[in-house]
Design a protein around this motif. Structure first.
Motif, mmCIF file in Angstrom:
data_model
loop_
_atom_site.group_PDB
_atom_site.id
_atom_site.type_symbol
_atom_site.label_atom_id
_atom_site.label_comp_id
_atom_site.label_asym_id
_atom_site.label_seq_id
_atom_site.Cartn_x
_atom_site.Cartn_y
_atom_site.Cartn_z
ATOM 1 N N ALA A 105 0.783 -0.743 -0.063
ATOM 2 C CA ALA A 105 -0.035 -0.163 -0.192
ATOM 3 C C ALA A 105 1.302 1.029 0.017
ATOM 4 N N LEU A 106 0.439 2.558 -1.236
ATOM 5 C CA LEU A 106 1.029 3.588 -0.504
ATOM 6 C C LEU A 106 0.758 4.925 -0.489
ATOM 7 N N LEU A 107 0.985 5.460 0.286
ATOM 8 C CA LEU A 107 0.560 6.544 0.633
ATOM 9 C C LEU A 107 1.272 8.314 0.449
ATOM 10 N N ILE A 108 1.331 8.779 -1.186
ATOM 11 C CA ILE A 108 1.130 10.097 -1.379
ATOM 12 C C ILE A 108 0.449 10.918 -0.761
ATOM 13 N N ALA A 109 1.437 11.770 0.403
ATOM 14 C CA ALA A 109 0.876 12.714 1.489
ATOM 15 C C ALA A 109 2.839 14.011 0.993
ATOM 16 N N SER A 110 2.867 14.121 -0.629
ATOM 17 C CA SER A 110 4.379 14.831 -0.893
ATOM 18 C C SER A 110 4.216 16.045 -0.867
ATOM 19 N N GLY A 111 2.918 17.023 -0.449
ATOM 20 C CA GLY A 111 2.981 18.381 -0.274
ATOM 21 C C GLY A 111 3.184 19.057 -1.548
ATOM 22 N N GLY A 112 3.985 20.212 -1.658
ATOM 23 C CA GLY A 112 4.256 20.481 -2.560
ATOM 24 C C GLY A 112 5.101 21.899 -2.789
ATOM 25 N N TRP A 113 5.730 22.152 -3.884
ATOM 26 C CA TRP A 113 6.187 23.764 -4.249
ATOM 27 C C TRP A 113 6.236 24.978 -4.321
ATOM 28 N N ALA A 114 6.674 25.611 -2.899
ATOM 29 C CA ALA A 114 5.920 27.386 -3.315
ATOM 30 C C ALA A 114 6.494 27.933 -4.298
ATOM 31 N N LYS A 115 5.974 28.683 -5.447
ATOM 32 C CA LYS A 115 5.843 29.467 -7.209
ATOM 33 C C LYS A 115 6.668 30.442 -6.254
ATOM 34 N N PRO A 116 7.559 30.259 -6.815
ATOM 35 C CA PRO A 116 8.852 31.459 -7.145
ATOM 36 C C PRO A 116 8.380 32.410 -8.170
ATOM 37 N N LEU A 117 9.133 33.631 -7.568
ATOM 38 C CA LEU A 117 9.399 35.255 -7.910
ATOM 39 C C LEU A 117 9.396 35.377 -9.598
ATOM 40 N N GLN A 118 8.427 35.109 -10.439
ATOM 41 C CA GLN A 118 9.387 35.420 -11.894
ATOM 42 C C GLN A 118 8.652 36.467 -12.300
ATOM 43 N N VAL A 119 9.818 37.104 -12.406
ATOM 44 C CA VAL A 119 9.962 38.899 -13.205
ATOM 45 C C VAL A 119 11.253 39.310 -13.401
ATOM 46 N N ILE A 128 15.480 37.299 -2.146
ATOM 47 C CA ILE A 128 14.165 36.733 -3.026
ATOM 48 C C ILE A 128 13.796 35.076 -2.347
ATOM 49 N N TYR A 129 12.648 35.632 -1.625
ATOM 50 C CA TYR A 129 12.475 34.103 -0.420
ATOM 51 C C TYR A 129 11.035 33.435 -0.416
ATOM 52 N N ASN A 130 11.072 32.232 -0.659
ATOM 53 C CA ASN A 130 9.514 31.696 0.075
ATOM 54 C C ASN A 130 9.320 31.462 1.382
ATOM 55 N N PHE A 131 8.609 30.802 1.468
ATOM 56 C CA PHE A 131 8.607 30.737 2.927
ATOM 57 C C PHE A 131 7.478 29.775 3.622
ATOM 58 N N VAL A 132 8.009 28.396 3.326
ATOM 59 C CA VAL A 132 7.939 26.860 3.320
ATOM 60 C C VAL A 132 7.800 26.145 4.369
ATOM 61 N N THR A 133 9.978 26.057 4.196
ATOM 62 C CA THR A 133 10.342 24.931 5.121
ATOM 63 C C THR A 133 10.848 25.754 5.765
ATOM 64 N N LEU A 134 11.518 24.491 7.175
ATOM 65 C CA LEU A 134 12.455 25.039 8.353
ATOM 66 C C LEU A 134 13.635 25.593 7.783
ATOM 67 N N ASP A 135 14.459 25.360 6.495
ATOM 68 C CA ASP A 135 15.757 25.841 5.905
ATOM 69 C C ASP A 135 15.392 27.565 5.227
ATOM 70 N N ASP A 136 13.956 27.296 4.813
ATOM 71 C CA ASP A 136 13.837 28.670 4.029
ATOM 72 C C ASP A 136 13.754 29.750 5.785
ATOM 73 N N THR A 137 12.772 29.479 6.528
ATOM 74 C CA THR A 137 13.451 30.696 7.790
ATOM 75 C C THR A 137 13.906 30.279 8.639
ATOM 76 N N LYS A 138 15.311 30.254 7.922
ATOM 77 C CA LYS A 138 16.778 29.716 8.752
ATOM 78 C C LYS A 138 16.758 30.955 8.307
#
Length: 411
Positions: A105-119, A128-138
């Motif tokens: 049995a397989l469980l997909i609980a893979s969440g998602g990736w933050a969309k980057p700023l594309q300009v 220029i930061y996304n804010f999703v993960t612990l490493d982002d925060t640090k």
């Protein structure tokens, strides 16, 4: 025919995946559990990241599990590993390292990736930061400590949390969003005014109806941004909250149905036998509104993980919970309960705005489908929240103005 102990593979070690692993171990002492994550950490509390960003919570308080916890429960945690393929015919998960993990049995609980700023100007510019993960925060905290001005961009919870973190750290903060008010998928103009007033008390400049057209950098770091409306906004640091792209690319070529997310029924099963999905990535059936949708909240993901594990282990339990999300909103609180979608034509809404404590305003909004309460949103006083959850769970009928008024003013 040879038999073996059941083999469970879980993609994603957020609260949905880790809860599922823990539940499976309790239900099936002899099974094998493989938990795969692209992050370097065991489970941490994403809901606590804003307080860590603000400096009011230390990093160790963000962590929920450690590697020893997994070892004690014989949960094989594989970190910094990206899943690249799922073969549903052979029931095998393949990683970028060429590892093959067979599953029953397989469980997909893979969440998602933050969309980057594309300009123009964004690519190759640092800070220029996304804010999703612990490493982002640090990484954001390290830049805040050497910055004076900040820009939070977007109308989402993530953009607000960035804005709050910048303001709490005493940066000169601008909050820029394309929409007419914050959280426009749930709020209305009156609710938006209240949020703007709260942000203003913390010295935040709020700008609506505009967007970044260019990032102007000097020596590889932001100097200022240009906007469509001709503004120039100084920013030593730019935080971006423009939504997420759900992590489903590894399902390409499989028969697993993917729309907005991985489509599952009320038992969190996909259309492919022995494959389940949970958390942000699951497009699940919600009986309160009679349709499928996705929901990126901690409570929802936790409940999904438990229910999915029960059903993976042979149970048959439907998901019928009322998800809630609560968060500090600068110096007040916001709570979103059930389905709170202003842009959903199937839902009707009524709201109340009234004076609160310490000069704040309270705001409450109810969402109804065919006169049945399906969701609520509260800014300010949380009184009555538990009662609202019960009313939504019970599909309370609120047909008359007096019934709706009584619920709006619950204490």
């Amino acid at each position: 025919m040879a038999t073996h102990d059941k083999r469970y593979v879980i993609i994603g070690n957020g609260i949905a995946g880790t809860t599922a692993a823990d539940t499976l171990r309790k239900l099936d002492p002899n099974c094998s559990i493989q938990l795969i994550t692209n992050e370097p950490y065991p489970l941490y509390n994403r809901v606590s990241l804003p307080r860590f960003l603000q400096g009011v919570l230390p990093e160790q308080k963000v962590m929920i599990r450690d590697f020893a916890w997994h070892e004690q429960r014989r949960i094989s945690l594989l970190t910094e590993t990206l899943v690249t393929e799922v073969n549903t015919d052979e029931r095998v998960v393949v990683t970028e390292r060429g590892q093959h993990f067979p599953y029953d049995a397989l469980l997909i609980a893979s969440g998602g990736w933050a969309k980057p700023l594309q300009v123009p100007g964004a690519a190759g510019t640092k800070h220029i930061y996304n804010f999703v993960t612990l490493d982002d925060t640090k990484t954001i905290i390290a830049r805040i400590l050497e910055s004076r001005t900040a820009l939070a961009y977007g109308g989402s919870f993530i953009s607000y949390e960035l804005c709050d973190g910048f303001a709490m750290r005493k940066l000169e903060t601008t909050w820029l969003m394309r929409g007419p008010y914050w959280l426009r998928s749930c709020l209305d103009p009156e609710g938006g005014e209240i949020v703007d007033a709260i942000a203003g008390r913390f010295g935040v400049t709020v700008i609506h109806g505009d967007e970044i057209s260019e990032v102007v950098a000097r020596d590889g770091v932001p100097a200022y941004v240009k906007t469509r409306q001709g503004r120039e906004i100084q920013a030593d640091i730019i935080g971006v909250g423009l939504g997420i792209t759900l992590n489903t690319a590894f399902l390409k070529g499989t028969p697993v149905e993917v729309r907005s997310g991985v489509v599952v029924n009320e038992y969190l099963e996909t259309n492919v036998p022995h494959v389940y999905a949970a958390g942000d990535v699951a497009e699940f059936y919600d009986p309160t509104i009679g349709r499928h949708h996705t929901m990126g909240t901690w409570d929802n993901a936790l409940a999904h993980g438990r229910i999915a594990a029960i059903n993976m282990a042979g149970g048959r339990e439907p998901y019928v919970d009322v998800p809630t999300y609560t968060s500090p909103l600068f110096d007040v609180n916001i709570a979103v309960i059930g389905t709170a979608e202003s842009n959903n034509p199937e839902l009707e809404s009524v709201s109340l705005r009234e004076p609160g404590e310490k000069g704040h305003e309270n705001y409450r909004k109810l969402f109804l489908r065919e006169n049945k309460l399906v969701g609520a949103l509260m800014i300010g006083s949380p009184k009555g929240r538990k009662k609202l959850v019960e009313l939504i769970k019970n599909q309370q009928v609120l047909a008359s103005p007096s019934e709706r008024e009584a619920v709006l003013t619950l204490k």
